[in-house]
Every structure is written in structure tokens, then in C-alpha cells.
Design a protein around this motif. Structure first.
Motif, PDB file in Angstrom:
ATOM      1  N   PHE A   1      30.183   7.185 -36.879  1.00  0.00           N
ATOM      2  CA  PHE A   1      29.022   8.083 -37.011  1.00  0.00           C
ATOM      3  C   PHE A   1      28.690   8.720 -35.655  1.00  0.00           C
ATOM      4  CE2 PHE A   1      27.373   4.732 -40.284  1.00  0.00           C
ATOM      5  CZ  PHE A   1      28.406   5.060 -41.137  1.00  0.00           C
TER       6      PHE A   1
ATOM      7  N   ASP B   1      18.072  13.651 -31.010  1.00  0.00           N
ATOM      8  CA  ASP B   1      19.282  13.327 -31.756  1.00  0.00           C
ATOM      9  C   ASP B   1      19.441  11.819 -31.919  1.00  0.00           C
ATOM     10  OD1 ASP B   1      21.188  16.022 -31.742  1.00  0.00           O
ATOM     11  OD2 ASP B   1      19.814  15.915 -30.038  1.00  0.00           O
TER      12      ASP B   1
ATOM     13  N   ILE C   1      19.408  11.334 -40.474  1.00  0.00           N
ATOM     14  CA  ILE C   1      20.030  11.820 -39.244  1.00  0.00           C
ATOM     15  C   ILE C   1      19.167  12.912 -38.610  1.00  0.00           C
ATOM     16  CG2 ILE C   1      22.083  12.961 -38.302  1.00  0.00           C
ATOM     17  CD1 ILE C   1      23.535  11.799 -40.901  1.00  0.00           C
TER      18      ILE C   1
ATOM     19  N   SER D   1      28.060  13.038 -34.234  1.00  0.00           N
ATOM     20  CA  SER D   1      26.911  13.807 -33.727  1.00  0.00           C
ATOM     21  C   SER D   1      26.508  13.477 -32.296  1.00  0.00           C
ATOM     22  CB  SER D   1      25.707  13.613 -34.656  1.00  0.00           C
ATOM     23  OG  SER D   1      25.228  12.294 -34.588  1.00  0.00           O
TER      24      SER D   1
ATOM     25  N   ILE E   1      20.430   8.595 -35.153  1.00  0.00           N
ATOM     26  CA  ILE E   1      20.826   8.267 -36.520  1.00  0.00           C
ATOM     27  C   ILE E   1      20.086   7.007 -36.924  1.00  0.00           C
ATOM     28  CG2 ILE E   1      22.748   7.615 -38.037  1.00  0.00           C
ATOM     29  CD1 ILE E   1      24.634   9.099 -36.126  1.00  0.00           C
TER      30      ILE E   1
ATOM     31  N   PRO F   1      24.771  11.036 -30.759  1.00  0.00           N
ATOM     32  CA  PRO F   1      23.321  10.860 -30.684  1.00  0.00           C
ATOM     33  C   PRO F   1      22.898  10.081 -29.434  1.00  0.00           C
ATOM     34  CG  PRO F   1      24.239   9.171 -32.096  1.00  0.00           C
ATOM     35  CD  PRO F   1      25.408  10.026 -31.639  1.00  0.00           C
ATOM     36  N   GLU F   2      21.608  10.119 -29.158  1.00  0.00           N
ATOM     37  CA  GLU F   2      21.069   9.313 -28.057  1.00  0.00           C
ATOM     38  C   GLU F   2      21.034   7.840 -28.453  1.00  0.00           C
ATOM     39  OE1 GLU F   2      17.382  10.873 -26.623  1.00  0.00           O
ATOM     40  OE2 GLU F   2      16.915   9.082 -25.448  1.00  0.00           O
TER      41      GLU F   2
END
Lengths: 320, 320
Positions: free
Chosen positions: A257, A137, A151, A261, A139, A263-264
Motif C-alpha cells: 500500500f 497523506d 485513504i 501512495s 492510509i 504516505p506519511e
């Protein structure tokens, strides 16, 4: 570079841009055997472009004995739709309306061709060969003439239900802010954080400046984000504050953003990132300030590790 | 309600809220066989709460002959993490720090227990039984005391890499805007579009109002979003403009969310949506205004079709 190769799995990666089209013959491990470029605008239509690309690539395929080993051709392009294989209403290409490029290339070369959006292709390159390797994960934000995004969710590129997910450059970050030169939307991320946006910010700041700045030597269109970078590197205060302003807005947008999600990491890529810490440091600070407690300190902001010239062709080669 | 059932697949759904905890025995088809509620705050700690829940549910399980047919217990709760089964630092519960609720319930009842975030559970309910049935990509926004979100990508709930994706209520939509009462962040979606935010907007508008308004009869904490709704339904101009202001901000935020995942629809749910078109119409207009061309007219804004009381327990029952 060897004229023969033990690789049995070769791909061609193509980075189709408004000005240049770059291409390369690439191994499965991401080694570029040979690369080249043509001017996209030299061809009056898509059919002529495909013929031109074929004329360039055929000698290269023969030289590297690649014919039987060629798995396919991957193309990254603006306004490309992965679902349809079409380029749709491209703003920066001569070919208007809808061009079925994947089919045209596949028919001409006799191998599989997969087309995808340029920012998604860059994300794919970063995922396979760059700092996002093994991340499920993340972006990717591309900061160039425009602002694009690719993404990754659960190890796959996010397409949404029409193939066009990830238009983060067009999200609003300043209500009623700067009008975008092309979309007409107000206060979007692209309006501020693209190279184009940075040049506009520099002009605005210069007009209102109460301090001396080397930026004043650049007239009209000469005042580019590159010029701002050059001045900032010489210690010009106003030029530095242009990047600080840009990074602060960018960080706020990146927090939005991230809250979607979780993300990492968020990977920043593109010409604007040549400015390095000039933009990354204010972005990092603003990013953390705009996160809720449970997100703070959890998400890495990373500068892409890929060569700016090669990321898109490497990513494109991974489409097949 | 039958005391016996031909269903061989029963679940218990639990909606754990700051004030009330609702529970129900539910068939695989989403038929509620029987439901009830307890006051969450009546129990000093999580262990006592689990005991209390057991005392309520055991007679119900026996009455419906459900013991051998019970597939498990699903719980939706604030600050719940699906990955860990824990409630983590809940703001609106007495139990602080980290509570391993899924394990506690599973141990007590002797069946599987799955815990998840309340907004994600509502999205699951909408996906199984509501307007988002059969949609692979949609975003559910819960507009209640706070603003939550549950996101579906490719037919699955989006968790991100720490289980906490989808904190859209905390994204910024007004730079340097209203300070959030709990997070301290400025100009977030929750600051404006929650019931709490609507009440603040009403107070602010009333202070600056140059027109008469029925809202002026409500003092201090009496001026709730419910009061604003009541006045708006009687045609009060100021109350109507409170919802218009809220809907306009909401629509702008929804456009940002849509540009991330390109969903088929955004579903709006929660107490605030009792206002219906008062908020939905300005949101719809503002939403479309903030999209790029290729997105315009493509994404549905939908009012949830689920009963406000049952959505969370239905969704929770789908966790197992």
C-alpha cells in the motif's frame, strides 16, 4: 455535560453497524455532548430505522437546545456510497438492494445529511482528532470483523471515479491462499488480518500444533481473536505465534500500500489492534523488509489514538 | 517541417534514458517540430551532458525561430524527483549521488526547466495526448526493462508526501517468489512482468520444458523478451506460455492496484506491450478474476495509443 452550550455549530454523528447504531451530539471541536445507541436489527426496514433514530435523537436535540445550531447529520455505514448517499447491497444489514439513506434522514430531520463508508469515516475522524491530525497523506486500515481502509491523498479522502476506492482488505497478499468466506477470493488481506481471519489461523495452527496451548480449551466458535488475545496475554506461545503470523502478513501488505501512495503514515485501527505490540511489532518488521531503499524508515506505522467506540461517530460528525 | 511556426507556445521535451537521451521541439498541441537523440553514456558527468544537450538544441531552437516562444524544458528521467528537481541515486546512469539537473539545465538555457520521473512523464503524455485523455483517475504501468508506474488521482499526478509515490513495480505479488536482481526483494511485480523478468521466466520454463521449443536456439543473454516474442509470433507453444504466465501475474497485480484507487482505466505501455494480446488477454482474465463484485467489468485495461518513441518526450513537454 451542560444542558446548554455556547457552541453555535453542532453536528450529529452516527455510526451505523450491523449490530449496533451509535449516535452522538458533537461540537465542532469534537466534544461529545451526549451519546446513545440502538440495535440496528430491531428495525424491519430502513424507514422504521430512520423513525427509531428520530425518536431517540429528538429529546437529545431539545435537551441541548441544539435545534437552531444543528449543522447536519453525518452517517458512517458499511457499503455506503458518498457519491450517491445510498447504502448499496449491504452484506451485514437486513435492508437489501439500494437504500437512499441520506435523503431519508434529511427528509425526516429537516437538516442536511451526509453518508459515507465506515472506514473512510474512521479515517476522517483520525484526520480531524487523532494521530493523523494535519497529515495530508496517510492510509487508515481498520482491522475488525473485516479489513477496511480509508485513504487520504493531498488532504482529501480518496474516492476514485465511482466513489468506492480503498478496498485494500480485498487485495491479494498470498497467491492461491486461504479462500475468503464471503468474496471467494483467495489469499486476500482480510482473509488473514481480520478478527475472523485470526480465528481461522488459530484453528489451523492448533490442529497442526506440536506444543500445548491454552487455545485448545476453546471449542468451535468460541475460538475467537479475543480468545487468542487473552491466551497471548497469559504468555501462551501458540497464541503469540498467531499474532506474529498475522502481523507478518499485514506488514507485507502495508508495504504494498505504501509503495502506491507514499504516505506519511499508516494508521491501524479497530478491535484487532487491542493486541498492540503482539501484532504491531511483527508488522513493523515485515513492513520495513518489504520496502525499497528510498522508502525504508520514512513511513510511520501508528496505532490509532482514538477511542474505539467514538472514532466513527466523531468522524461521521465531520462529514457535515 | 516548417522552419517558421505560428505557434507562440513551444516546449522542449527530453526523455533521458540509461542508453539514449531523446529530445524534441514540440508545440502546445503536441506536434513534434523536430527531434533528435544523443547517447547519454557519451558524457562523463552531468555538466558535460548538459553542455552536449545545449549544443544539439541551440541550432534547432534557432532554425525554428523558437527563442522568444520557448516556454521551457521538461525532462523525464529515471530516479528523478519532481519536488527537488534532482536525479537521486540513479541506478542506470553514470552520475551517482544527487544531481540538481533541473537547475543545471535552467541555468544553461536561461529558461524554466521541470524534471520528473520517467513513468510519471509517460502518464502525463497519455493523459494529454493518448487513450487516457480527459480521464481524471487512471494508472499507467510502464513495462520495459523495469516496471514503472504513474498514477492520476482527481486529474493530477500522485506524488505522495516525498514526491516518490507510485513504485508499483516493487510491490509483492508472489510471497517468497523470485529474488529481484537489484532490490533483493522477493516476488515483486518487476521480477516477473518486466522484459528482464520475462527473459528469466523463459529460461526457467525452457529448463523444465518437456516440449520442443524454438527458444532453445537462444543461448545465455540472447534469450531476451524480444526473442520470446519472435518465437511466440511463430506459434511456439512454450514462448506463448511465457507470456500467459506473465500476463496472469500482471493481471493479479493490476487488480490489487485497482482496489486502491478505483480508476477508470489502467493503461499498459512499454516495450513488453509489443506482445499485444499475447500478454493482454491473460492479464485481462486474471484481472477480472481478482476483483470484488462491485469492481468487476468496471475498469478498462488499455494498450497505450502513444508511439513508444514519442510518449516520454511528449509527456516531458507537458511538464512546463
Amino acid at each position: 455535560m451542560a444542558t446548554d452550550t455556547k457552541d453555535t455549530d453542532l453536528r450529529i454523528g452516527v455510526d451505523l453497524g450491523g449490530t449496533n447504531t451509535k449516535y452522538a451530539l458533537i461540537t465542532a471541536d469534537g466534544d461529545i455532548l451526549e451519546k446513545g445507541r440502538i440495535k440496528t436489527g430491531d428495525y424491519p426496514d430502513a424507514a422504521a430505522f430512520v423513525d427509531g433514530l428520530y425518536d431517540q435523537l429528538l429529546p437529545l436535540i431539545e435537551k441541548h437546545n441544539a435545534k437552531g445550531k444543528l449543522k447536519g447529520i453525518g452517517i458512517g455505514a458499511p457499503n455506503a456510497n458518498f457519491f450517491t448517499g445510498n447504502i448499496e447491497h449491504a452484506v451485514n444489514l437486513k435492508w437489501k438492494a439500494i437504500v437512499p439513506l441520506a435523503k431519508m434522514v434529511s427528509d425526516k430531520f429537516g437538516v442536511k445529511c451526509v453518508l459515507n463508508n465506515d472506514a473512510k469515516v474512521a479515517a476522517l475522524g483520525e484526520h480531524t482528532f487523532g494521530v493523523a491530525k494535519d497529515m495530508t497523506d496517510f492510509i487508515m486500515i481498520t482491522l475488525g470483523t473485516g479489513v477496511g481502509s480509508g485513504i487520504f491523498i493531498n488532504g482529501n479522502i480518496l474516492y476514485g471515479c465511482r466513489g468506492n476506492a480503498g478496498e485494500l482488505g480485498h487485495t491479494v497478499i498470498r497467491h492461491n491462499g486461504r479462500v475468503h468466506w464471503s468474496t471467494g477470493l483467495k489469499g486476500t488481506v482480510e482473509s488473514y488480518c481480520s478478527a475472523t481471519g485470526i480465528a481461522i489461523t488459530a484453528k489451523e495452527m492448533l490442529e497442526n500444533a506440536e506444543i500445548e496451548s491454552q487455545l485448545s480449551q476453546y471449542k468451535g466458535d468460541e475460538l475467537t481473536s479475543k480468545a487468542v488475545y487473552d491466551c497471548a496475554m497469559k504468555g501462551d506461545e501458540l497464541a503469540i505465534s498467531v499474532f506474529k503470523f498475522t502481523g507478518t502478513i499485514l506488514g507485507e501488505a502495508l508495504a504494498n500500500f505504501a509503495l502506491f501512495s507514499s504516505p506519511e503514515a499508516i494508521v491501524l485501527f479497530g478491535g484487532v489492534m487491542r493486541a498492540g505490540d503482539l501484532i504491531l511489532k511483527p508488522a513493523q518488521q515485515s513492513f520495513e523488509e518489504h520496502l525499497i531503499e528510498s522508502y525504508k524508515g520514512q513511513i510511520k506505522l501508528l496505532d490509532s489514538s482514538l477511542n474505539l467506540d467514538d472514532a466513527a461517530i466523531l468522524g461521521a460528525s465531520r462529514l457535515v
